[in-house]
Write a protein that holds these residues in place. Sequence first.
Motif, PDB file in Angstrom:
ATOM      1  N   ILE A 318       0.844  -1.208   0.000  1.00 27.86           N
ATOM      2  CA  ILE A 318       0.000   0.000   0.000  1.00 27.86           C
ATOM      3  C   ILE A 318       0.871   1.246   0.000  1.00 27.86           C
ATOM      4  O   ILE A 318       0.578   2.223  -0.709  1.00 27.86           O
ATOM      5  CB  ILE A 318      -0.943  -0.020   1.222  1.00 27.86           C
ATOM      6  N   VAL A 319       1.953   1.228   0.770  1.00 29.76           N
ATOM      7  CA  VAL A 319       2.824   2.401   0.850  1.00 29.76           C
ATOM      8  C   VAL A 319       3.495   2.676  -0.491  1.00 29.76           C
ATOM      9  O   VAL A 319       3.482   3.807  -0.989  1.00 29.76           O
ATOM     10  CB  VAL A 319       3.879   2.218   1.957  1.00 29.76           C
ATOM     11  N   THR A 320       4.092   1.652  -1.087  1.00 30.80           N
ATOM     12  CA  THR A 320       4.895   1.864  -2.297  1.00 30.80           C
ATOM     13  C   THR A 320       4.063   1.933  -3.563  1.00 30.80           C
ATOM     14  O   THR A 320       4.265   2.809  -4.407  1.00 30.80           O
ATOM     15  CB  THR A 320       5.940   0.741  -2.427  1.00 30.80           C
ATOM     16  N   ARG A 321       3.125   1.019  -3.723  1.00 32.79           N
ATOM     17  CA  ARG A 321       2.398   0.917  -4.988  1.00 32.79           C
ATOM     18  C   ARG A 321       1.147   1.783  -5.034  1.00 32.79           C
ATOM     19  O   ARG A 321       0.697   2.161  -6.115  1.00 32.79           O
ATOM     20  CB  ARG A 321       2.005  -0.543  -5.250  1.00 32.79           C
ATOM     21  N   VAL A 322       0.564   2.105  -3.866  1.00 32.79           N
ATOM     22  CA  VAL A 322      -0.675   2.884  -3.848  1.00 32.79           C
ATOM     23  C   VAL A 322      -0.409   4.338  -3.461  1.00 32.79           C
ATOM     24  O   VAL A 322      -0.667   5.260  -4.239  1.00 32.79           O
ATOM     25  CB  VAL A 322      -1.706   2.246  -2.894  1.00 32.79           C
ATOM     26  N   LEU A 323       0.111   4.535  -2.255  1.00 36.61           N
ATOM     27  CA  LEU A 323       0.306   5.918  -1.786  1.00 36.61           C
ATOM     28  C   LEU A 323       1.411   6.634  -2.560  1.00 36.61           C
ATOM     29  O   LEU A 323       1.248   7.797  -2.950  1.00 36.61           O
ATOM     30  CB  LEU A 323       0.629   5.903  -0.291  1.00 36.61           C
ATOM     31  N   LEU A 324       2.545   5.956  -2.768  1.00 36.86           N
ATOM     32  CA  LEU A 324       3.643   6.578  -3.510  1.00 36.86           C
ATOM     33  C   LEU A 324       3.496   6.412  -5.015  1.00 36.86           C
ATOM     34  O   LEU A 324       4.186   7.084  -5.785  1.00 36.86           O
ATOM     35  CB  LEU A 324       4.982   5.998  -3.060  1.00 36.86           C
ATOM     36  N   ASN A 325       2.641   5.475  -5.428  1.00 38.42           N
ATOM     37  CA  ASN A 325       2.383   5.237  -6.855  1.00 38.42           C
ATOM     38  C   ASN A 325       3.671   4.929  -7.612  1.00 38.42           C
ATOM     39  O   ASN A 325       3.941   5.466  -8.686  1.00 38.42           O
ATOM     40  CB  ASN A 325       1.678   6.444  -7.483  1.00 38.42           C
ATOM     41  N   VAL A 333      11.320   4.926  -0.876  1.00 35.56           N
ATOM     42  CA  VAL A 333      10.799   4.694   0.471  1.00 35.56           C
ATOM     43  C   VAL A 333      11.647   5.411   1.508  1.00 35.56           C
ATOM     44  O   VAL A 333      11.132   5.925   2.509  1.00 35.56           O
ATOM     45  CB  VAL A 333      10.739   3.180   0.758  1.00 35.56           C
ATOM     46  N   SER A 334      12.950   5.470   1.270  1.00 35.84           N
ATOM     47  CA  SER A 334      13.844   6.109   2.238  1.00 35.84           C
ATOM     48  C   SER A 334      13.620   7.612   2.337  1.00 35.84           C
ATOM     49  O   SER A 334      14.073   8.238   3.294  1.00 35.84           O
ATOM     50  CB  SER A 334      15.307   5.832   1.859  1.00 35.84           C
ATOM     51  N   GLN A 335      12.931   8.199   1.368  1.00 38.31           N
ATOM     52  CA  GLN A 335      12.667   9.636   1.390  1.00 38.31           C
ATOM     53  C   GLN A 335      11.306   9.958   1.993  1.00 38.31           C
ATOM     54  O   GLN A 335      10.831  11.085   1.893  1.00 38.31           O
ATOM     55  CB  GLN A 335      12.757  10.191  -0.030  1.00 38.31           C
ATOM     56  N   THR A 336      10.658   8.982   2.598  1.00 39.93           N
ATOM     57  CA  THR A 336       9.343   9.156   3.222  1.00 39.93           C
ATOM     58  C   THR A 336       9.462   8.853   4.715  1.00 39.93           C
ATOM     59  O   THR A 336      10.466   8.281   5.166  1.00 39.93           O
ATOM     60  CB  THR A 336       8.326   8.207   2.581  1.00 39.93           C
TER      61      THR A 336
END
Length: 449
Positions: A318-325, A333-336
């Motif tokens: 969800i974090v990588t593919r949905v929220l960050l698209n 991810v390291s910049q979030t």
Amino acid sequence: MDDLVHAKAPPSASLVNLDSATATPSFSQTQTMVHDEMSVFVAAQRGDVAALRQLIESGSASATDRDEQNVTPLHWAAINAHIAACRYLLEQGADVDARGGDLVATPMQWAARNGYLYIIHLLIAHGADPTIADSQGYNTLHLVTHSSSIMPLLYLLHQPISVDSRDAQGHTALMWAAYQGDALSVDLLLRHGANVNLKDEAGLTPLHWAVVRGNKVCIRRLVEKGGDVAAKDAEERTPRDMAVELKSLGAWKRALEEGGMNEHGVKRAKPLSDRNTKIAIFVMPTVFFYLIFMTLSVLPWYTGVLLAMAEFFGMHHIVTRVLLNKNTYTDSVSQTPYFAGIITASLIWVVYSWVTRLLHQAESHPFSHLMFALIVGLCAYNFFRAITLDPGTCPKPASDDELKQIIEDLASEGRLNGQTFCIQCCDRGKDLPNGGKKVKKSRKSHFKS
């Protein structure tokens, strides 16, 4: 005899087709000489310091001699990475910027083609000029980029040489690195301020040259740093048009997709605003950790562990593919605040378990509870400070003109008292007022505010 270093063929600017694009430009180097007897050039080429000393001290040769190709002993020692021979020749008065050979190159340029860091450092320490260009228009920065050697490139980027200096065809070091598919050099040059949208004589940008090589990492880094995907060359071709022509459209698409864009360079919309995305990413681990712990407490361990791992993967998805698209599970991810959220969630649930289960069931250990509370509080405080304080920035080195202006301003204010001189000035004293004599001090000194 052919020159020691043959010309490095520049990428074709006027005609970029499949054949020329797939051919890797190369240059050959001959590092041997054929002589019937020992000479100062053979000794330098072999790194034989004892022979050099005997020839020079006996007066039969000198450090400034030149062979039939107008090449000095220092050239031979430099290209063969004989640092002891180079040091001795310099001590004996060798011209550090002597030009010779068919390419009219300096010893440092010969060493730069092979990426010999210690030779380059030694020559610069003896006053070698990295801005000198050979007959092809290549300076030391271009030649080090050709070698794809990272450490010499990093060293040169801290010398007084423009990162955007051009060769005879208008190519910058960034264009060469992109053309070679050298992602590390591209990243290093971009971090040191290389202009991503400069054009050569044919109107090609570094992004065009990255497409020629078809390296998706280079393409993506250039696009992320502001490379113009709509830039057109002299033949009205955009980088995407060139990717279609050279059959590297797949690399182009993958690079832009990993950068959150479609193949035309348009950013894909995110489901939330940037602010709300960061909040959601920070809070999500707390929610999912609750689900994971409940799963482990309700189900048997052999099924609970598998389901808990699936739930953790679902959170990451969800974090990588949905929220960050993004199209990868590791990108950006390291910049979030994702990892900060995981640590925060761990602290929250540890404290929750302590309060609800241990505090009332172990009342006979007040000292242990006090120590636990103090340690957790200290960890939480330091963690909060670590994620909220400004880490600061590393200032970009001043240019020569800016450096001169700073020194002139300090001198006019009476603050240049012999102990406040910047270390960069020690390397650039020859360009300063009065040759830097009034301000050139120890390398350990620095500007003081």
